[in-house]
Design an enzyme around this catalytic site. Structure first.
Site, PDB file in Angstrom:
ATOM      1  N   ASP A  21      27.230  48.945  -4.219  1.00  0.00           N
ATOM      2  CA  ASP A  21      26.305  50.018  -4.591  1.00  0.00           C
ATOM      3  C   ASP A  21      25.233  50.030  -3.502  1.00  0.00           C
ATOM      4  OD1 ASP A  21      24.267  51.580  -5.594  1.00  0.00           O
ATOM      5  OD2 ASP A  21      23.956  50.411  -7.433  1.00  0.00           O
ATOM      6  N   LYS A  86      18.649  55.868   2.714  1.00  0.00           N
ATOM      7  CA  LYS A  86      19.700  56.686   2.086  1.00  0.00           C
ATOM      8  C   LYS A  86      19.312  58.170   2.077  1.00  0.00           C
ATOM      9  CE  LYS A  86      22.506  56.553  -2.143  1.00  0.00           C
ATOM     10  NZ  LYS A  86      22.710  55.753  -3.361  1.00  0.00           N
ATOM     11  N   GLU A 189      28.789  57.660  -7.745  1.00  0.00           N
ATOM     12  CA  GLU A 189      28.076  56.684  -8.578  1.00  0.00           C
ATOM     13  C   GLU A 189      28.338  56.896 -10.078  1.00  0.00           C
ATOM     14  OE1 GLU A 189      24.123  57.066  -7.019  1.00  0.00           O
ATOM     15  OE2 GLU A 189      24.721  56.137  -5.130  1.00  0.00           O
ATOM     16  N   ASP A 219      21.082  58.890 -15.058  1.00  0.00           N
ATOM     17  CA  ASP A 219      20.633  57.854 -14.115  1.00  0.00           C
ATOM     18  C   ASP A 219      19.155  58.059 -13.790  1.00  0.00           C
ATOM     19  OD1 ASP A 219      20.092  56.278 -11.912  1.00  0.00           O
ATOM     20  OD2 ASP A 219      21.911  56.804 -10.811  1.00  0.00           O
TER      21      ASP A 219
END
Ligand code: AMP
Length: 660
Positions: A21, A86, A189, A219
């Site tokens: 991850d 990211k 994800e 999330d």
């Protein structure tokens, strides 16, 4: 001649595929092998690797420091510490302008308008690509996996947000390549989160269930919120695999736990100003703001478990003591957080509207009703308010059994093990492989769901308390075939709290076990009179291999007779003590009103039961359950008249229910 290990390190490492991850704030590496899916950590508390990279040394050959050290000293080295990389992966400088204000380092334009980071080093400025920064993080994870597993690791499954476009996915692959990792699959994800719960792993799904299921993944992390709606199409035959399709995604790249911390800091600041301890016309100094934010986050975490939390901040300036002290209740935190949590509901609404079109549903409500499971990801989903709001919004209790910080990495590992073929030995559920129950007073296990029950499975049983005035009941959930909790595997425990004090045996606690089609167990307990309830979720099969299940089953046969005897004795002791206490209390109260002969008879029967129970408690192996049963029975029969006389006879509503 001895045979060398038929699998050399080289061969074994070829089959090792880890799951990664690669997160904005933290990254993790996990594996799913015969021990089940697990995160690989340098030490127990260090599963999360902060996604922070610091460059240092000469511009021609810089060194990198990755993880905790880089994160902790980011304030000291703001221009050479790269965080949140990211956000720049595979993006042009123009795409990233909205993010740039939040990044303390310098971002410039590279070839093909791509975003690059300019890092000032000894002797000049080095321009690095987001791929290189991510590669440093991946290399650190690869090294960690190799040191824990003791073999070289060259392959990985890496997760990316569902909304990542081709360029962002390709950049992630390139980062892997730079780190010496062949990225064998990029997984969304939310898909990984669903896989971690075993959703979609049942190859016989079509035989048992409807044609497709719809999964929502919610999330909520520190800085971002993502909601994804997935369609799972089960495998049509054993030769095929099930697959997930992203129907809709929505979210907010500036919404998360940090915002709740900031709202708390605003509250503290206001109150400090009211006391005259902070100037009204200026913002607090950065050091004070950081300290307040840290206090806010700590308080927020504590309020996920407790109803209130105390804070104490010393804001003295050295000349005068100034201590800001205050209790914050969960209700207060919830009213502060509510507007932020409501923003997640807006995004859920948008995603459902998109999904409704894909599903052919005529309204958002119809799309909502189509959702079979909701999975929670991200640290902020630990907040009870968030869980309640999600349950209310979707009309489904969300999955919470796995640590929301680890669930994506665990799912990546599950996908990796499917790809490497290593998962054939692990257990895919169609039936409950081992019995499930709760511990009762004395250490025995009351089984609610018996092994081999087909999933989904549901069972309920009534329990009560064993001590007068008990205001909290502990429920410990066990898996296994043996009769005593000590011989089974504990899956988790929770408390039913805030019960009003009642005499032992009066509370009526209904315990429900529910194993859904994916094998996720939800245990809930509700006290009938007061309506108080509590619940926990666990994934019972995680970490169990076929061999372990077989061994536990064999053990249960070997020990069946002694286990049963012990369970029976434990129950007799608990119930016998309850009887003795009840009779003792009545004798003290009503003694003078009883005929002396009847009283003497009761006292003699009670004393013989008591000595048998004391002896059994001391050494259960030489106790006779039949003899104890007879003594208890004799006392019970003799006490019928006492019960009639007793003015409180109605107090014992369920004498036989096991006590927790
Ligand atoms: P993530 O980005 O998924 O690592 O989530 C980090 C966010 O989760 C931060 O805002 C944390 O403060 C928050 N968080 C972590 N643990 C808890 C908890 N027990 N209660 C409330 N928020 C939490």
């Amino acid at each position: 001649m001895v045979h060398p290990d038929p699998q050399s390190d080289d061969q074994r490492s070829r089959s090792v595929i880890v799951g990664i991850d690669l997160g904005t704030t933290n990254s993790l590496v996990a594996i799913a092998d015969e021990k089940g899916p697990r995160v690989l950590a340098a030490s127990d508390d260090a599963a999360l690797l902060p996604s922070a990279v610091r460059y240092e040394g000469p511009v021609a050959a810089p060194r990198t420091v990755v993880g905790t050290d880089a994160k902790d000293r980011a304030v000291e080295f703001p221009h050479t510490t790269i965080t949140s990389i990211k956000r720049l992966m595979g993006r042009s400088l123009a795409d990233s302008t909205a993010d740039l204000v939040y990044l303390p380092y310098t971002v410039i334009e590279g070839d093909h308008a791509t975003a690059r980071v300019a890092v000032p080093l000894e002797g000049g400025v080095r321009v690095v690509s987001p791929q290189e920064v991510s590669a440093a993080i991946l290399a650190a994870l690869k090294a960690r996996a190799e040191s824990v597993l003791g073999v070289p690791v060259n392959k990985a499954v890496v997760t990316v947000p569902a909304y990542f476009d081709d360029a962002q996915r390709q950049a992630t692959r390139d980062a892997g390549h730079l780190a010496g990792l062949d990225i064998v699959r990029i997984v969304n994800e939310p898909t990984a989160a669903a896989l971690a719960y075993g959703i979609g792993l049942d190859r016989d799904a079509k035989r048992n269930r409807k044609d497709e299921s719809i999964v929502a993944v919610f999330d909520l992390g520190g800085g971002t919120f993502d909601l994804s709606i997935l369609r799972l199409t089960p495998a049509a035959s054993a030769a095929e695999t099930s697959f997930f399709q992203v129907l809709a995604t929505s979210g907010d790249t500036r919404l998360g736990g940090d915002d709740i911390d900031h709202a708390l800091v605003a509250l503290f600041t206001r109150e400090l100003r009211e006391r005259g301890w902070l100037r009204a016309d200026t913002d607090p100094a950065p050091a004070v703001r950081r300290a307040l934010k840290q206090f806010a986050e700590e308080v927020k975490h504590r309020l996920s478990d407790a109803d209130d939390a105390r804070i104490r901040i010393d804001v003295g300036d050295g000349t005068e003591s100034r201590v800001y002290e205050r209790t914050i209740t969960r209700a207060e935190l919830e009213s502060i957080s509510l507007p932020l949590v409501e923003r997640t509901a807006d995004a859920c609404d948008r995603a459902l509207r998109d999904a409704a079109r894909e599903l052919g549903a005529s309204s958002v409500d119809e799309a909502k009703r189509a959702i079979d499971a909701v999975v929670l990801v991200g640290g902020s989903t630990r907040m009870p308010l968030v869980r309640r709001r999600v349950a209310e919004f979707f009309g489904v209790e969300p999955y919470t059994a796995l640590d929301p910080d680890l669930v994506v990495a665990l799912g990546a590992a599950v996908q990796a093990s499917l790809l490497s073929g290593a998962s054939t030995g692990s257990l895919l559920l169609d039936v409950v492989p081992l019995s499930l129950g709760i511990e009762t007073v004395g250490g025995a296990v009351a089984k609610l769901i018996i092994r081999n029950a087909p999933v989904p499975a549901r069972a309920t049983e009534m329990f009560s308390t064993s001590v007068d005035g008990q205001t909290s009941i502990k429920l410990a959930v066990y898996q296994g075939e043996r009769e005593m909790a000590a011989d089974c595997r504990m899956l988790g425990e929770f408390h039913l709290r805030n019960l009003p004090p009642m005499p032992a045996g009066i509370p009526q606690v209904e315990v429900e076990f529910l194993v859904d089609a994916n094998g996720v167990l939800r245990v809930s307990a509700a006290e009938r009179r007061t309506g108080k309830h509590a619940a926990i979720q666990v994934v019972p099969n995680h970490g169990l291999t076929r061999d372990e299940v077989d061994r536990m089953e064999r053990d249960s046969f070997t020990h069946a007779r002694t286990d049963m005897t012990r369970h029976r004795i434990v129950d007799l002791i608990v119930n016998g003590r309850m009887d003795l206490k009840w009779i003792g209390d009545r004798l003290t109260k009503l003694g003078p009103k009883l005929e002396p002969a009847y009283r003497a008879e009761l006292e003699s029967l009670a004393s013989s039961l008591r000595s048998m129970i004391d002896a059994a408690e001391h050494d259960w192996t030489s106790a006779s359950p039949d003899a104890i049963h007879q003594a208890k029975d004799a006392l019970d029969k003799a006490s019928v008249r006492l019960q009639e006389i007793s003015i409180t006879e109605s107090l014992r509503s369920e004498p036989g229910a096991p006590k927790v």
